[in-house]
Enzyme design. Structure first.
Site, PDB file in Angstrom:
ATOM      1  N   LYS A  30       0.805  -1.222   0.000  1.00  0.00           N
ATOM      2  CA  LYS A  30       0.000   0.000   0.000  1.00  0.00           C
ATOM      3  C   LYS A  30       0.841   1.276   0.000  1.00  0.00           C
ATOM      4  O   LYS A  30       0.439   2.294  -0.547  1.00  0.00           O
ATOM      5  CB  LYS A  30      -0.934   0.018   1.211  1.00  0.00           C
ATOM      6  CG  LYS A  30      -1.952  -1.101   1.218  1.00  0.00           C
ATOM      7  CD  LYS A  30      -3.286  -0.655   0.716  1.00  0.00           C
ATOM      8  CE  LYS A  30      -4.242  -1.783   0.413  1.00  0.00           C
ATOM      9  NZ  LYS A  30      -4.342  -2.836   1.427  1.00  0.00           N
ATOM     10  N   GLU A  72      -9.828   6.088   3.012  1.00  0.00           N
ATOM     11  CA  GLU A  72     -10.605   5.025   3.632  1.00  0.00           C
ATOM     12  C   GLU A  72      -9.647   3.903   3.991  1.00  0.00           C
ATOM     13  O   GLU A  72      -8.573   3.793   3.407  1.00  0.00           O
ATOM     14  CB  GLU A  72     -11.656   4.510   2.642  1.00  0.00           C
ATOM     15  CG  GLU A  72     -11.145   3.453   1.628  1.00  0.00           C
ATOM     16  CD  GLU A  72     -10.087   3.959   0.649  1.00  0.00           C
ATOM     17  OE1 GLU A  72     -10.014   5.183   0.440  1.00  0.00           O
ATOM     18  OE2 GLU A  72      -9.322   3.123   0.117  1.00  0.00           O
ATOM     19  N   SER A 131       1.767  -9.874  -0.720  1.00  0.00           N
ATOM     20  CA  SER A 131       1.427  -8.441  -0.648  1.00  0.00           C
ATOM     21  C   SER A 131       1.725  -7.793   0.696  1.00  0.00           C
ATOM     22  O   SER A 131       1.928  -6.586   0.772  1.00  0.00           O
ATOM     23  CB  SER A 131      -0.046  -8.251  -1.001  1.00  0.00           C
ATOM     24  OG  SER A 131      -0.867  -9.077  -0.192  1.00  0.00           O
TER      25      SER A 131
END
Ligand SMILES: *Cc1c(COP(=O)(O)O)cnc(C)c1O
Length: 408
Positions: free
Chosen positions: A103, A125, A392
């Site tokens: 991210k 969010e 990830s």
């Protein structure tokens, strides 16, 4: 390509190569209130200009390398490979990034765009809290004010990440309507953006939402695949046969797929949250079980009933618990360029446990869905093939959930 790694196939940034702006085939678009349209077109212009600017590229490259810790390794998981005795398994170690997941690649890129937009306030969010943490981190680094919208249920199951965001100086807004998870948090963030759009940039965390977000997020995440492609060619002198990634909204998957898009021999496999089973109502298998519709500004596959009401999604992993998916994945599914399968909570837990025991890596529960799929998938492969699996994120954030399942 926007960053760092020299690549043989230069990625074409001529915005989507389609005459219908912001669409991937039949999916995408801009389904937003009129008041957001100027902000979206300003964002598009600033983004298009920034990625052509050498100074912007240099700044991003510097942060990717020296702050996030890129390039991340492409690790040959020898014991995992031996466990199955089939194709060679390579893990793209996005779990080793600063803040523990992919991210941050997007959060840092978009925070730099906010600076260019002259906007000092950031909203975002978050579901599992990873995007919230990444955004709070980028805001601390670049001196921006940060407000994160998070469902009350997610705040409860991801307490360490809530605390992390607060320590980084972010204001965490609890969202108590509806299912109190990512869908409501996203709706609330969009509402907040509408009311403060003049001085606020919305850092969307996945490759979804209205154009230009799916494109921006993909471009900031595409570094994953361009590194992996080059690392694989360098070490094994050939391309992988398969690239596997888990799918929440689809950013880590599109990030690793993109560089291989023109390599027709490379098969793309996306793994969605099958929750308690796709024959039940408790899952988040949007691409497997959904139908086209509109949510959060974009047209894509969705979990909805016959009246277009969005259904509740379920996954053991808060980051996969979303009834929508990015428009580009919807398109890749329809044209058959990528295949999508679902992996249940139990299979993800088995994947988590296997990786911990044979490789000493605690994977994020999201990534564990891709690992969990190997039990079904590996028998179909052969030992001369190569799989790249995008790991990830790391699993530390999931300890509160995992502790309910593992009784030591
Ligand atoms: C958020 C998250 C995901 C799911 O989001 P995508 O946009 O589909 O990548 C997957 N893995 C980790 C570790 C995450 O934090």
């Amino acid at each position: 390509m926007i960053v760092i790694i020299k690549q043989k196939n230069k990625v074409n940034l001529s915005l989507l190569n389609t005459n219908k702006k912001g669409y991937f085939g039949n999916f995408g678009g801009q389904f937003v209130p009129e008041t957001l349209m100027p902000a979206l077109s300003e964002l598009e212009t600033v983004f298009e200009n920034a990625i052509k600017e050498p100074e912007f590229q240099l700044e991003l490259k510097n942060l990717y390398q020296n702050y996030i810790g890129r390039p991340t390794p492409l690790y040959y998981a020898k014991r995992l490979t031996e466990y199955f005795g089939k194709a060679k398994i390579l893990l793209k170690r996005e779990d080793l990034n600063h803040t523990g997941a992919h991210k941050i690649n997007n959060a840092v890129g978009q925070a730099l765009l906010a600076k260019k937009l002259g906007k000092k306030n950031i909203i975002a969010e978050t579901g599992a809290g990873q995007h919230g943490v990444a955004t709070a981190t980028a805001c601390a680094l670049l001196d921006l004010n940060c407000t994160i919208y998070m469902g009350a249920k997610d705040m409860e199951r991801q307490k360490p990440n809530v605390f992390r965001m607060k320590m980084l100086g972010a204001n965490v807004q609890e969202v108590t309507n509806g299912e109190q998870t990512l869908k409501e948090a996203t709706s609330e963030a969009i509402r907040a953006w509408v009311s403060r759009v003049e001085n606020t940039h919305y850092i969307l965390g996945t490759a979804s939402g209205p154009h230009p977000y799916p494109l921006i997020v993909r471009e900031f995440q595409a570094i994953i695949g361009s590194e992996a492609r080059e690392q694989c060619l360098e070490s094994y002198n050939k391309l992988p046969n398969y690239v596997l990634a888990c799918i929440g909204g689809g950013s880590n998957a599109i990030g690793i797929f993109h560089a291989f898009k023109e390599d027709q021999s490379v098969k793309f496999i996306g793994l969605e949250a099958g929750g308690k089973g796709i024959e039940t109502t408790e899952h988040a298998a949007t691409l497997t079980k959904g139908s086209p519709g509109i949510l959060h500004g974009t047209k894509s596959y969705l979990l909805q009933d016959n009246f277009g009401r969005i259904k509740e999604a379920h996954s053991i992993s808060a980051g996969m618990d979303y009834p929508g998916v990015g428009p580009e994945h919807s398109h890749l599914k329809d044209i058959g360029r990528a295949e999508y399968f679902s992996v249940t909570d139990d299979e993800a837990l088995q994947g988590f446990q296997l990786l911990a025991r044979v490789e000493g890596i605690l994977a994020a529960l999201e990534s564990s869905h891709a690992i969990g799929y190997l039990f079904k998938f590996m028998p179909q492969t052969s030992s001369d093939e190569i799989i790249i699996l995008n790991l990830s994120g790391r699993g530390d954030k999931d300890i509160p959930i995992l502790s309910q399942y593992f009784d030591f």
